[in-house]
Motif scaffolding. Structure first.
Motif, PDB file in Angstrom:
ATOM      1  N   VAL A 126      43.352  39.242  38.252  1.00 35.92           N
ATOM      2  CA  VAL A 126      42.991  40.619  37.903  1.00 35.92           C
ATOM      3  C   VAL A 126      43.355  41.601  39.007  1.00 35.92           C
ATOM      4  O   VAL A 126      43.539  42.791  38.736  1.00 35.92           O
ATOM      5  CB  VAL A 126      41.487  40.722  37.560  1.00 35.92           C
ATOM      6  N   ARG A 127      43.479  41.118  40.250  1.00 30.35           N
ATOM      7  CA  ARG A 127      43.887  42.046  41.309  1.00 30.35           C
ATOM      8  C   ARG A 127      45.328  42.510  41.099  1.00 30.35           C
ATOM      9  O   ARG A 127      45.697  43.620  41.490  1.00 30.35           O
ATOM     10  CB  ARG A 127      43.712  41.405  42.690  1.00 30.35           C
ATOM     11  N   TYR A 128      46.140  41.648  40.478  1.00 29.00           N
ATOM     12  CA  TYR A 128      47.510  42.046  40.159  1.00 29.00           C
ATOM     13  C   TYR A 128      47.541  42.996  38.955  1.00 29.00           C
ATOM     14  O   TYR A 128      48.411  43.868  38.873  1.00 29.00           O
ATOM     15  CB  TYR A 128      48.378  40.823  39.889  1.00 29.00           C
ATOM     16  N   VAL A 129      46.601  42.797  38.045  1.00 23.86           N
ATOM     17  CA  VAL A 129      46.482  43.732  36.916  1.00 23.86           C
ATOM     18  C   VAL A 129      46.095  45.111  37.439  1.00 23.86           C
ATOM     19  O   VAL A 129      46.661  46.128  37.024  1.00 23.86           O
ATOM     20  CB  VAL A 129      45.443  43.230  35.896  1.00 23.86           C
ATOM     21  N   PRO A 163      34.214  42.263  34.853  1.00 19.63           N
ATOM     22  CA  PRO A 163      33.599  41.294  33.925  1.00 19.63           C
ATOM     23  C   PRO A 163      34.485  40.110  33.575  1.00 19.63           C
ATOM     24  O   PRO A 163      33.994  39.100  33.062  1.00 19.63           O
ATOM     25  CB  PRO A 163      33.338  42.161  32.679  1.00 19.63           C
ATOM     26  N   ARG A 164      35.792  40.209  33.848  1.00 21.03           N
ATOM     27  CA  ARG A 164      36.701  39.147  33.407  1.00 21.03           C
ATOM     28  C   ARG A 164      37.340  38.374  34.564  1.00 21.03           C
ATOM     29  O   ARG A 164      38.206  37.542  34.335  1.00 21.03           O
ATOM     30  CB  ARG A 164      37.810  39.748  32.528  1.00 21.03           C
ATOM     31  N   ILE A 165      36.929  38.630  35.768  1.00 21.67           N
ATOM     32  CA  ILE A 165      37.493  37.931  36.913  1.00 21.67           C
ATOM     33  C   ILE A 165      36.912  36.523  37.005  1.00 21.67           C
ATOM     34  O   ILE A 165      35.728  36.295  36.695  1.00 21.67           O
ATOM     35  CB  ILE A 165      37.218  38.720  38.211  1.00 21.67           C
ATOM     36  N   THR A 166      37.718  35.574  37.422  1.00 17.68           N
ATOM     37  CA  THR A 166      37.228  34.212  37.598  1.00 17.68           C
ATOM     38  C   THR A 166      36.455  34.109  38.911  1.00 17.68           C
ATOM     39  O   THR A 166      36.686  34.878  39.844  1.00 17.68           O
ATOM     40  CB  THR A 166      38.398  33.218  37.623  1.00 17.68           C
TER      41      THR A 166
END
Length: 510
Positions: free
Chosen positions: A17-20, A243-246
């Motif tokens: 998600v950091r790349y998103v 909310p969607r990060i692992t």
């Protein structure tokens, strides 16, 4: 078994998600850059050509001299019939106030933005800044046709809100990007500024000649508004709030970023203001910003009024200059990371090397421009070399504030942004004052000599006082005391026999 393998494959190709976040930020910065770069080129078609007395009367024999570049015989480069300017009679100073209005505004609110970014949602701050930017862009044609002072005021008000955006952006990047990825990811985001400028410079001139200057503001304002939807859906303030990060990625980021996120820390302004490494970092921003603002706001005017290029040709050349910067950023970032990963040079040495390229290189090329007279080809080559050298700052000390004090990034970005705003006002305003109704080689040589000095001197300061070490004031006393209290509590809960053994061991003399 097959189901398990399919599930494993899905997890393997999932984008962190950091790349998103980085991708969405790149898109927003790119569109904002396209929108923001529109004015400096559009204004050359908004203003009557007669506003520049020196270059627009070159057909008059009394004006032709060795201090004025004559129009070339190649009519393909010369201003065309539909590119003779607009309806507004604005002097160079007035044009400078218009193009730099956002900088005037951001100067007043940059430190306020640092304060707000430490306490409010940086995601929300950037969303508000972008919304105001869209509104100001869409209203530009209306205000320009109504009253020039209303246009200047709107540009300044736009800047007042923009001043809060830079610290908020720094806060987001310091929370999401681990140190080993920070330079490359932040570099990609910074490159988006120049890519946006390339698109704006090459496209704006064509759009102006085909549809008029008003159309460009409506188009770019509409595109920028669309980026807000992606920002709202995919960006969050910290990894902890996503909310969607692992859990794996969240722990990976937290383990590598030595940042306190669970409390609001008082900013150590005195220690910050008296820190030589901080001032070394700030002076480099003065160096880079001075030349950047001149190229961003005055380069189209120089190409059109002095070298007699059409609006579209001036746009293409300006876009090439930004392309040179992007190329330099990519190459220098790759080389810098390779050298440091191999252990050939230290981080501080890397900063010094690439800072030297970014400052001493442009200082030499702008001085060389003063020596080639009206040789348009040589001047364009030297301008491109200037921007090529300029781009190496991405591998220099651009992110030095995160090395010095990761817990106070918004404050440092706000302080740096304030200085950038001052330079962003002084640089083009002094340039406009020098060339006001005086588009001559002598006037522009004065601009280039002044720029060379301001660009080169700060490097000496950074060479002696620059640092990459975390500053002591980055670790708040409250945090230190907490660790001490925790250690004391753990010690008190140990059995008395173990504590006595430990004490005996500490004082034992063999």
């Amino acid at each position: 078994m097959e189901t398990q393998m399919a599930h494993t494959e899905k997890r393997r190709i999932k984008v962190p998600v950091r790349y998103v976040f980085a991708g969405v930020r790149v898109l927003m910065v790119l569109i904002s850059s396209v929108q923001g770069g529109c004015m400096s080129l559009a204004i050359t078609s908004m203003v009557k050509s007669s506003s520049s007395s020196a270059t627009n009367t070159t057909n008059n024999a009394t004006q032709i001299s060795s201090d004025v570049c004559p129009a070339p015989l190649d009519t393909d480069n010369v201003t065309t019939a539909k590119d003779k300017g607009g309806d507004f009679e604005w002097s160079e100073l007035t044009q400078s106030y218009i193009t730099n209005g956002p900088t005037y505004g951001s100067l007043c609110t940059m430190m306020l933005g640092a304060y707000i970014a430490q306490r409010l949602s940086p995601k929300m701050i950037i969303a508000i800044v972008t919304s105001v930017s869209v509104l100001a862009t869409l209203l530009t044609p209306v205000l320009a046709n109504w009253n020039v002072y209303a246009l200047i005021v709107s540009r300044i008000l736009h800047g007042l809100v923009m001043g809060c955006g830079m610290p908020a952006s720094g806060e987001l990047e310091s929370s999401w990007f681990p140190p080993e990825e920070r330079q490359s990811l932040s570099g990609i985001i910074m490159s988006a500024i120049h890519v946006g400028s390339i698109v704006s410079s090459s496209l704006t001139g064509v759009l102006i000649e085909e549809y008029g200057w008003e159309f460009t503001f409506y188009l770019y304002g509409g595109l920028c508004s669309m980026s807000l939807l992606l920002w709202a859906l995919f960006v969050y303030d910290t990894p902890q709030k996503h909310p969607r990060i692992t859990e794996e990625e969240k722990e990976y980021i937290a383990a590598r970023i030595n940042k306190i996120t669970d409390e609001k820390l008082p900013v150590p302004w005195l220690q910050m203001a008296t820190s030589p490494p901080v001032w070394a970092y700030l002076t480099m921003s003065i160096s880079i910003t001075w030349l950047a603002f001149i190229f961003m706001t005055e380069l189209p005017t120089y190409l059109k009024r002095m070298l007699h290029y059409s609006t579209s040709k001036a746009g293409y050349i300006t876009s090439l200059a930004h392309a040179a910067t992007v190329s330099s950023q990519i190459v220098c970032a790759t080389v810098s990371q390779w050298l440091r990963r191999k252990g050939y040079i230290s981080q501080l040495t890397s900063y010094r090397i690439f800072n030297a390229i970014a400052t001493l290189g442009p200082a030499a090329t702008v001085v060389a421009i003063t020596q080639v007279g009206c040789d348009a080809t040589a001047i364009v080559v030297l301008l491109l070399m200037t921007m090529l050298f300029h781009g190496s700052f991405i591998s220099g000390s651009m992110l030095n504030h995160m090395d010095l004090a990761i817990n106070f990034v918004p404050a440092l970005v706000g302080l740096n942004g304030t200085i950038i705003s001052v330079v962003g006002i002084l640089s083009p305003t002094l340039t406009a004052a020098i060339i006001n109704n005086n588009q001559t080689l002598t006037a522009w040589s004065t601009v280039f000599y002044m720029s060379a000095a301001v660009t080169a001197v700060p490097y000496v300061i950074f060479f002696f006082f620059g640092s990459v070490e975390e500053q002591s004031w980055n670790k708040p006393k409250t945090e230190i005391s907490k660790k001490a209290s925790k250690a004391t509590a753990q010690e008190s809960h140990r059995p008395e026999k173990e504590r006595s053994v430990s004490i005996d061991h500490k004082v034992h003399i063999p």
